[in-house]
Design a protein around this motif. Structure first.
Motif, PDB file in Angstrom:
ATOM      1  N   SER A 155       0.840  -1.194   0.000  1.00 17.54           N
ATOM      2  CA  SER A 155       0.000   0.000   0.000  1.00 17.54           C
ATOM      3  C   SER A 155       0.879   1.249   0.000  1.00 17.54           C
ATOM      4  O   SER A 155       2.073   1.189   0.295  1.00 17.54           O
ATOM      5  CB  SER A 155      -0.894   0.003   1.237  1.00 17.54           C
ATOM      6  OG  SER A 155      -0.086   0.204   2.388  1.00 17.54           O
ATOM      7  N   GLU A 156       0.253   2.382  -0.328  1.00 20.34           N
ATOM      8  CA  GLU A 156       0.958   3.672  -0.279  1.00 20.34           C
ATOM      9  C   GLU A 156       1.504   3.925   1.121  1.00 20.34           C
ATOM     10  O   GLU A 156       2.592   4.484   1.281  1.00 20.34           O
ATOM     11  CB  GLU A 156       0.000   4.803  -0.679  1.00 20.34           C
ATOM     12  CG  GLU A 156      -0.250   4.922  -2.178  1.00 20.34           C
ATOM     13  CD  GLU A 156       1.023   5.215  -2.972  1.00 20.34           C
ATOM     14  OE1 GLU A 156       1.846   6.023  -2.498  1.00 20.34           O
ATOM     15  OE2 GLU A 156       1.199   4.600  -4.050  1.00 20.34           O
ATOM     16  N   ALA A 157       0.714   3.502   2.111  1.00 20.90           N
ATOM     17  CA  ALA A 157       1.143   3.731   3.505  1.00 20.90           C
ATOM     18  C   ALA A 157       2.432   2.967   3.803  1.00 20.90           C
ATOM     19  O   ALA A 157       3.322   3.479   4.478  1.00 20.90           O
ATOM     20  CB  ALA A 157       0.035   3.302   4.459  1.00 20.90           C
ATOM     21  N   ASP A 158       2.529   1.731   3.260  1.00 19.64           N
ATOM     22  CA  ASP A 158       3.750   0.939   3.461  1.00 19.64           C
ATOM     23  C   ASP A 158       4.956   1.672   2.880  1.00 19.64           C
ATOM     24  O   ASP A 158       6.013   1.781   3.501  1.00 19.64           O
ATOM     25  CB  ASP A 158       3.629  -0.421   2.762  1.00 19.64           C
ATOM     26  CG  ASP A 158       2.714  -1.375   3.523  1.00 19.64           C
ATOM     27  OD1 ASP A 158       2.601  -1.200   4.759  1.00 19.64           O
ATOM     28  OD2 ASP A 158       2.119  -2.265   2.891  1.00 19.64           O
ATOM     29  N   ILE A 159       4.755   2.170   1.629  1.00 16.42           N
ATOM     30  CA  ILE A 159       5.857   2.847   0.945  1.00 16.42           C
ATOM     31  C   ILE A 159       6.274   4.104   1.725  1.00 16.42           C
ATOM     32  O   ILE A 159       7.465   4.358   1.940  1.00 16.42           O
ATOM     33  CB  ILE A 159       5.455   3.208  -0.505  1.00 16.42           C
ATOM     34  CG1 ILE A 159       5.169   1.918  -1.283  1.00 16.42           C
ATOM     35  CG2 ILE A 159       6.537   4.015  -1.193  1.00 16.42           C
ATOM     36  CD1 ILE A 159       4.541   2.136  -2.638  1.00 16.42           C
ATOM     37  N   ALA A 160       5.277   4.859   2.176  1.00 15.78           N
ATOM     38  CA  ALA A 160       5.572   6.088   2.925  1.00 15.78           C
ATOM     39  C   ALA A 160       6.305   5.769   4.225  1.00 15.78           C
ATOM     40  O   ALA A 160       7.269   6.450   4.606  1.00 15.78           O
ATOM     41  CB  ALA A 160       4.277   6.849   3.225  1.00 15.78           C
ATOM     42  N   ARG A 161       5.854   4.695   4.871  1.00 13.38           N
ATOM     43  CA  ARG A 161       6.514   4.308   6.122  1.00 13.38           C
ATOM     44  C   ARG A 161       7.956   3.870   5.853  1.00 13.38           C
ATOM     45  O   ARG A 161       8.877   4.205   6.595  1.00 13.38           O
ATOM     46  CB  ARG A 161       5.731   3.159   6.772  1.00 13.38           C
ATOM     47  CG  ARG A 161       6.208   2.822   8.155  1.00 13.38           C
ATOM     48  CD  ARG A 161       5.335   1.751   8.815  1.00 13.38           C
ATOM     49  NE  ARG A 161       6.136   0.958   9.743  1.00 13.38           N
ATOM     50  CZ  ARG A 161       6.529   1.361  10.940  1.00 13.38           C
ATOM     51  NH1 ARG A 161       6.188   2.566  11.357  1.00 13.38           N
ATOM     52  NH2 ARG A 161       7.273   0.600  11.707  1.00 13.38           N
ATOM     53  N   GLY A 162       8.146   3.149   4.734  1.00 13.81           N
ATOM     54  CA  GLY A 162       9.494   2.729   4.353  1.00 13.81           C
ATOM     55  C   GLY A 162      10.396   3.924   4.118  1.00 13.81           C
ATOM     56  O   GLY A 162      11.548   3.949   4.542  1.00 13.81           O
ATOM     57  N   ARG A 163       9.826   4.943   3.460  1.00 15.06           N
ATOM     58  CA  ARG A 163      10.599   6.157   3.187  1.00 15.06           C
ATOM     59  C   ARG A 163      11.009   6.831   4.508  1.00 15.06           C
ATOM     60  O   ARG A 163      12.157   7.269   4.666  1.00 15.06           O
ATOM     61  CB  ARG A 163       9.739   7.103   2.354  1.00 15.06           C
ATOM     62  CG  ARG A 163      10.456   8.346   1.882  1.00 15.06           C
ATOM     63  CD  ARG A 163       9.458   9.286   1.200  1.00 15.06           C
ATOM     64  NE  ARG A 163       9.985  10.640   1.216  1.00 15.06           N
ATOM     65  CZ  ARG A 163      10.674  11.172   0.201  1.00 15.06           C
ATOM     66  NH1 ARG A 163      10.892  10.478  -0.867  1.00 15.06           N
ATOM     67  NH2 ARG A 163      11.142  12.390   0.286  1.00 15.06           N
ATOM     68  N   ASP A 237       9.120  -5.897  11.077  1.00 12.19           N
ATOM     69  CA  ASP A 237       8.139  -4.870  10.702  1.00 12.19           C
ATOM     70  C   ASP A 237       8.820  -3.558  10.283  1.00 12.19           C
ATOM     71  O   ASP A 237       8.151  -2.581   9.958  1.00 12.19           O
ATOM     72  CB  ASP A 237       7.109  -4.637  11.827  1.00 12.19           C
ATOM     73  CG  ASP A 237       7.747  -4.170  13.111  1.00 12.19           C
ATOM     74  OD1 ASP A 237       8.993  -4.168  13.169  1.00 12.19           O
ATOM     75  OD2 ASP A 237       7.011  -3.793  14.043  1.00 12.19           O
ATOM     76  N   GLU A 238      10.138  -3.538  10.306  1.00  7.10           N
ATOM     77  CA  GLU A 238      10.855  -2.419   9.689  1.00  7.10           C
ATOM     78  C   GLU A 238      11.271  -2.798   8.269  1.00  7.10           C
ATOM     79  O   GLU A 238      11.344  -1.960   7.374  1.00  7.10           O
ATOM     80  CB  GLU A 238      12.106  -2.062  10.508  1.00  7.10           C
ATOM     81  CG  GLU A 238      11.777  -1.469  11.866  1.00  7.10           C
ATOM     82  CD  GLU A 238      12.962  -1.453  12.820  1.00  7.10           C
ATOM     83  OE1 GLU A 238      12.903  -0.699  13.800  1.00  7.10           O
ATOM     84  OE2 GLU A 238      13.940  -2.186  12.595  1.00  7.10           O
ATOM     85  N   ILE A 239      11.561  -4.097   8.099  1.00  8.92           N
ATOM     86  CA  ILE A 239      12.044  -4.561   6.793  1.00  8.92           C
ATOM     87  C   ILE A 239      10.928  -4.508   5.751  1.00  8.92           C
ATOM     88  O   ILE A 239      11.154  -4.072   4.621  1.00  8.92           O
ATOM     89  CB  ILE A 239      12.621  -5.986   6.929  1.00  8.92           C
ATOM     90  CG1 ILE A 239      13.902  -5.913   7.772  1.00  8.92           C
ATOM     91  CG2 ILE A 239      12.900  -6.597   5.575  1.00  8.92           C
ATOM     92  CD1 ILE A 239      14.489  -7.260   8.103  1.00  8.92           C
ATOM     93  N   LEU A 240       9.696  -4.913   6.140  1.00  7.28           N
ATOM     94  CA  LEU A 240       8.592  -4.935   5.169  1.00  7.28           C
ATOM     95  C   LEU A 240       8.385  -3.575   4.506  1.00  7.28           C
ATOM     96  O   LEU A 240       8.394  -3.491   3.283  1.00  7.28           O
ATOM     97  CB  LEU A 240       7.304  -5.404   5.848  1.00  7.28           C
ATOM     98  CG  LEU A 240       7.196  -6.917   6.028  1.00  7.28           C
ATOM     99  CD1 LEU A 240       5.911  -7.275   6.749  1.00  7.28           C
ATOM    100  CD2 LEU A 240       7.225  -7.590   4.666  1.00  7.28           C
ATOM    101  N   PRO A 241       8.223  -2.480   5.274  1.00  4.40           N
ATOM    102  CA  PRO A 241       8.056  -1.180   4.615  1.00  4.40           C
ATOM    103  C   PRO A 241       9.278  -0.774   3.787  1.00  4.40           C
ATOM    104  O   PRO A 241       9.128  -0.166   2.727  1.00  4.40           O
ATOM    105  CB  PRO A 241       7.879  -0.199   5.784  1.00  4.40           C
ATOM    106  CG  PRO A 241       7.584  -1.015   6.971  1.00  4.40           C
ATOM    107  CD  PRO A 241       8.115  -2.386   6.733  1.00  4.40           C
ATOM    108  N   LEU A 242      10.478  -1.159   4.262  1.00  3.13           N
ATOM    109  CA  LEU A 242      11.674  -0.824   3.484  1.00  3.13           C
ATOM    110  C   LEU A 242      11.652  -1.525   2.129  1.00  3.13           C
ATOM    111  O   LEU A 242      11.968  -0.920   1.106  1.00  3.13           O
ATOM    112  CB  LEU A 242      12.935  -1.225   4.249  1.00  3.13           C
ATOM    113  CG  LEU A 242      13.432  -0.228   5.293  1.00  3.13           C
ATOM    114  CD1 LEU A 242      14.619  -0.791   6.046  1.00  3.13           C
ATOM    115  CD2 LEU A 242      13.793   1.108   4.643  1.00  3.13           C
TER     116      LEU A 242
END
Lengths: 305, 235
Positions: A155-163, A237-242
């Motif tokens: 999701s967009e939220a995942d990408i934003a969190r990864g950023r 749960d840090e790796i997934l968004p990254l």
């Protein structure tokens, strides 16, 4: 200090006991100490092997979680015997180059990637690792099953969190340094990211897919990153968004070609000039000279005449 | 090949530091005890004071900023990483340090040119002074290049250099942190140990005897303690 028979007999301890009792007590003590020692070492070596596996193997291998860059190691002892496995662990490249057909097959399955020689590998360590793999293979779910990443779109939220994790806005749970300290990607804006490590815009393509990239991040195996993240690993749960963030970067195409470093230098130069002007102003009343202006003045006057 | 690298790493990042630190502590103490009055920068301002300003002032403000940054990141790496979490703060830190670095380089180059140019100043410059200029020039130029080519040093220093330095302090050198960094960074680190080892033989010792109490001591009024008329009427 010189040791003499007299000095070995410490007063008031075993001196009064008969020789037989002393011998039994001594043997018992020896047995107790060795039991504790061996017990502790075997637990310690199992823990050490698990720790070693986590730091050196887990970025390319799972136990029961499917293949990553390297094969799934579940029941590896049933595929090859101990002697072969130990030999391969000690010198993967040498085994492949010796023309061993199974090693060649492994390399082919890994799309040509040769397993690096693991630093700190020894015969004892290889044995301990194989023991560990055997024990973990018997479990229903090994602790080294690897990262489970969903197949669906992020999701967009995942990408934003990864950023945000990449940039350090979200603090890493185990207090590791943020990615931006050493890495940049396309489209970061500002002055971009760090340049000690490689540009990560295409890291998703380089590591082929979500699972290999995610597992790589579990225990980054490069010589630069390993010591830094050894005691501060990334959490799942840090790796997934990254991974989501890197997948998004790879889809944009291209790398960070912004002239960020040049801009950084130019702004720094500007600041330096300002500082120099500031020094001149702050010390505008500094003592410059007494004689020289007088001489100069006299010379000017002489010229006027 | 691999063995040679391992040996060189051991030599430059584990043995050299201790040689340098032992020399630093033993010789500074010994020199202070036996030659107390050589603890001085041996200022040459009296001999030349125009170019001196443009060397001395930028160099000192620059080096104090940069060295202070290194020391803070060494003592408080976690706090530095926390501070750098917000990108604008990271950029501010980097700019302050970069400006400090450029000021240091500009100042040092001015000082070296001045030493070469003015014969009066050249006369009071010893061989150790020239060697020190070489070491310092190498140190600040590599430092500036590292800052420009491998950003963001304020963060990665805290993550790699600080634990390496602490491993030296704890007498348990961990070379993993330094053995894989780029050559320029290695050069900067090795040269830093050389500067520390050479420190007690040079006029750098003036750093240790900065008259800090001047900052808080009570003001002193300096008076000529004799009759002015007497002075005027002599001759």
């Amino acid at each position: 200090m010189m040791s003499t028979p007299h000095s070995q007999q410490s007063p008031g301890t075993t001196g009064s006991r008969p020789a037989g009792v002393r011998l039994v007590v001594g043997l018992l003590r020896l047995a107790a100490v060795s039991t504790i020692l061996f017990g502790v070492t075997s637990i310690a070596s199992a823990q050490e092997a698990a720790q070693f596996f986590r730091q050196n193997c887990m970025s390319c291998h799972t136990i029961g979680g499917g293949r990553l860059t390297g094969p799934d190691l579940k029941d590896v002892s049933q595929r090859k015997d101990r002697a072969w496995l130990t030999k391969f662990l000690l010198d993967p490249k040498g085994t492949i180059e010796s023309g061993d057909p199974y090693a060649a097959q492994l390399q082919q399955e890994a799309r040509g990637v040769v397993m690096p020689t693991v630093s700190g590998m020894s015969k004892e360590r290889a044995e301990a690792l194989l023991d560990l793999i055997d024990a973990e293979s018997k479990l229903e779910k090994s602790q080294f099953v690897g990262l489970q990443i969903p197949d669906g779109p992020f999701s967009e939220a995942d990408i934003a969190r990864g950023r945000d994790i990449f940039l350090g806005k979200i603090k890493l749970v185990n207090t590791g340094p943020s990615c931006v300290s050493c890495h940049t990607t396309i489209g970061l804006g500002g002055l971009g990211g760090g340049r000690l490590g490689p540009d990560l815009s295409k890291v998703y393509e380089r590591l082929e897919n979500r699972k290999t990239l995610g597992s790589w991040l579990l225990a980054p195996p490069t010589t630069t990153m390993q010591p830094v993240f050894r005691d501060h690993p990334l959490e799942a749960d840090e790796i997934l968004p990254l991974v989501a963030f890197f997948e998004d970067r790879a889809q944009r195409g291209g790398e960070d070609t912004s002239p960020a470093r040049l801009n950084f230098f130019l702004i720094g130069l500007g600041g330096t000039v300002l500082a120099l002007v500031g020094f001149d102003l702050a010390w505008r009343k500094r003592f410059r000279a007494v004689r020289r202006p007088l001489v100069k003045g006299a010379e000017l006057k002489r010229g006027e005449r | 090949m691999e063995l040679t690298t391992a040996f060189l790493n051991l030599l430059f990042f584990a043995i050299l530091p201790y040689v340098a630190l032992f020399t630093f502590f033993l010789v500074t103490i010994q020199r202070y005890r036996s030659q107390k009055f050589t603890y001085s920068s041996l200022s040459s301002q009296m001999l030349e004071n125009q170019d001196h300003f443009w060397g001395l002032v930028p160099f000192h403000y620059g080096i104090l900023t940069v060295l202070g940054g290194h020391i803070i990141a060494f003592l408080l790496p976690a706090q530095v990483l926390l501070w750098n979490r917000a990108l604008p703060r990271l950029y501010i830190t980097e700019f302050v340090m970069l400006i400090g670095g450029v000021l240091t380089v500009v100042g040092l180059l001015n000082l070296i040119i001045r030493r070469v140019r003015y014969s009066k100043v050249r006369r009071v410059t010893s061989l150790p002074d020239w060697i020190l200029y070489g070491l310092l020039a190498n140190q600040v130029v590599t430092g500036l290049l590292v800052a420009l080519l491998y950003p963001w040093g304020s963060s990665w220093f805290a993550a790699t250099a600080a634990p390496y330095l602490w491993s030296i302090v704890k007498l348990n050198p961990d070379l993993a942190y330094v053995s894989a960094v780029p050559f320029l960074v290695k050069l900067h680190v090795v040269n830093a140990w050389l500067v520390i080892g050479f420190f007690p033989f040079t006029r750098l010792v003036h750093i240790l005897v900065v008259p800090n109490p001047y900052l808080w001591r009570k003001p002193q009024v300096v008076r000529w303690n004799w009759n002015r008329n007497d002075i005027r009427n002599t001759n």
